[in-house]
Design an enzyme around this catalytic site. Sequence first.
Site, PDB file in Angstrom:
ATOM      1  N   CYS A 115      -5.540  -3.278   8.305  1.00  0.00           N
ATOM      2  CA  CYS A 115      -4.246  -2.685   7.800  1.00  0.00           C
ATOM      3  C   CYS A 115      -4.575  -1.149   7.820  1.00  0.00           C
ATOM      4  O   CYS A 115      -5.527  -0.579   7.218  1.00  0.00           O
ATOM      5  CB  CYS A 115      -3.838  -3.070   6.311  1.00  0.00           C
ATOM      6  N   ASN A 116      -3.644  -0.398   8.498  1.00  0.00           N
ATOM      7  CA  ASN A 116      -3.907   1.151   8.652  1.00  0.00           C
ATOM      8  C   ASN A 116      -3.714   1.671   7.273  1.00  0.00           C
ATOM      9  O   ASN A 116      -4.671   2.527   6.890  1.00  0.00           O
ATOM     10  CB  ASN A 116      -2.874   1.647   9.518  1.00  0.00           C
ATOM     11  N   THR A 117      -2.656   1.326   6.705  1.00  0.00           N
ATOM     12  CA  THR A 117      -2.316   2.173   5.191  1.00  0.00           C
ATOM     13  C   THR A 117      -3.431   1.705   4.367  1.00  0.00           C
ATOM     14  O   THR A 117      -3.936   2.720   3.509  1.00  0.00           O
ATOM     15  CB  THR A 117      -1.204   1.650   4.919  1.00  0.00           C
TER      16      THR A 117
ATOM     17  N   ARG B 203       0.746  -1.100  -0.038  1.00  0.00           N
ATOM     18  CA  ARG B 203       0.031  -0.360   0.021  1.00  0.00           C
ATOM     19  C   ARG B 203       0.787   1.141  -0.113  1.00  0.00           C
ATOM     20  O   ARG B 203       0.603   2.272  -0.687  1.00  0.00           O
ATOM     21  CB  ARG B 203      -1.079   0.012   1.182  1.00  0.00           C
ATOM     22  N   THR B 204       1.885   1.337   0.822  1.00  0.00           N
ATOM     23  CA  THR B 204       2.784   2.518   0.842  1.00  0.00           C
ATOM     24  C   THR B 204       3.431   2.780  -0.393  1.00  0.00           C
ATOM     25  O   THR B 204       3.620   3.886  -0.746  1.00  0.00           O
ATOM     26  CB  THR B 204       3.760   2.292   2.020  1.00  0.00           C
TER      27      THR B 204
ATOM     28  N   LYS C  67       8.806  -6.918   9.373  1.00  0.00           N
ATOM     29  CA  LYS C  67       8.312  -7.438   8.139  1.00  0.00           C
ATOM     30  C   LYS C  67       9.447  -8.735   7.518  1.00  0.00           C
ATOM     31  O   LYS C  67       9.211  -9.648   7.194  1.00  0.00           O
ATOM     32  CB  LYS C  67       7.877  -6.579   7.118  1.00  0.00           C
TER      33      LYS C  67
ATOM     34  N   CYS D  39       0.447   1.823  12.673  1.00  0.00           N
ATOM     35  CA  CYS D  39       0.597   0.778  11.892  1.00  0.00           C
ATOM     36  C   CYS D  39       0.406  -0.575  12.800  1.00  0.00           C
ATOM     37  O   CYS D  39       0.777  -0.462  13.813  1.00  0.00           O
ATOM     38  CB  CYS D  39       1.992   1.030  11.440  1.00  0.00           C
TER      39      CYS D  39
END
EC number: 5.1.1.13
Length: 243
Positions: A84-86, A49-50, A167, A197
């Site tokens: 998921c925050n993002t 996502r980022t 990760k 996050c």
Amino acid sequence: MENFFSILGGMGTMATESFVRLINHRTKATKDQEYLNYVLFNHATVPDRTAYILDRSEENPMPFLLDDIEKQNLLRPNFIVLTCNTAHYFFEELQAATDIPILHMPREAANELVRQHTTGRVAILGTEGSMKAGIYEREVKNLGFETVIPDTALQEKINYLIYHEIKESDYLNQELYYEILEEAVERLNCEKVILGCTELSLMHEFAEDNHYPVIDAQSILADRTIERALAERSEALDTASEK
């Protein structure tokens, strides 16, 4: 299965496991049948996502997330939890694709500031993508709080902890985590620190020193999930008993 919710996770998988563990541990149950009904979509292969938020030439996660929502539509859960925050960058489009309510993790975390009677500055920690998109900043400012975003040096430490240590290496670097929190509280002069996050939430779950004034978004989401699931279960039982 009736009276269940669905979890859209896998971003990342270890953080999703942490969320599920919180749900199970915090549900007051004395027998199997008192735990909550849920379905987990652990979609680990959703593109980063980022990476997409920072560079639109990267693969777009949106089609993958929409496909997951469509599959959950077929199951008809009572509500959906996005862990998921993002991924909340895509929240409005995802919610528009279903009539099933999706819990909004950043909004729930921001509301917790009110519940805790926060008056000072609020630091927001998360991925570079969520910082750029203002996913948390917008929700917190809407409630009237002053927000503080990490500067470049602090964001680099956060990125390293999230991506390299957790990760990639599956390593919970407590020393680096405490260093980041110390900077947020002392150098940035913040009363509260939002962990925006799920990898930071995973870090917090296993940290030995939890004296820092943290608002753990994933932990808050777990509590709201349990509350809603139990309320809907109770409502269903009441309705059934009236028939």
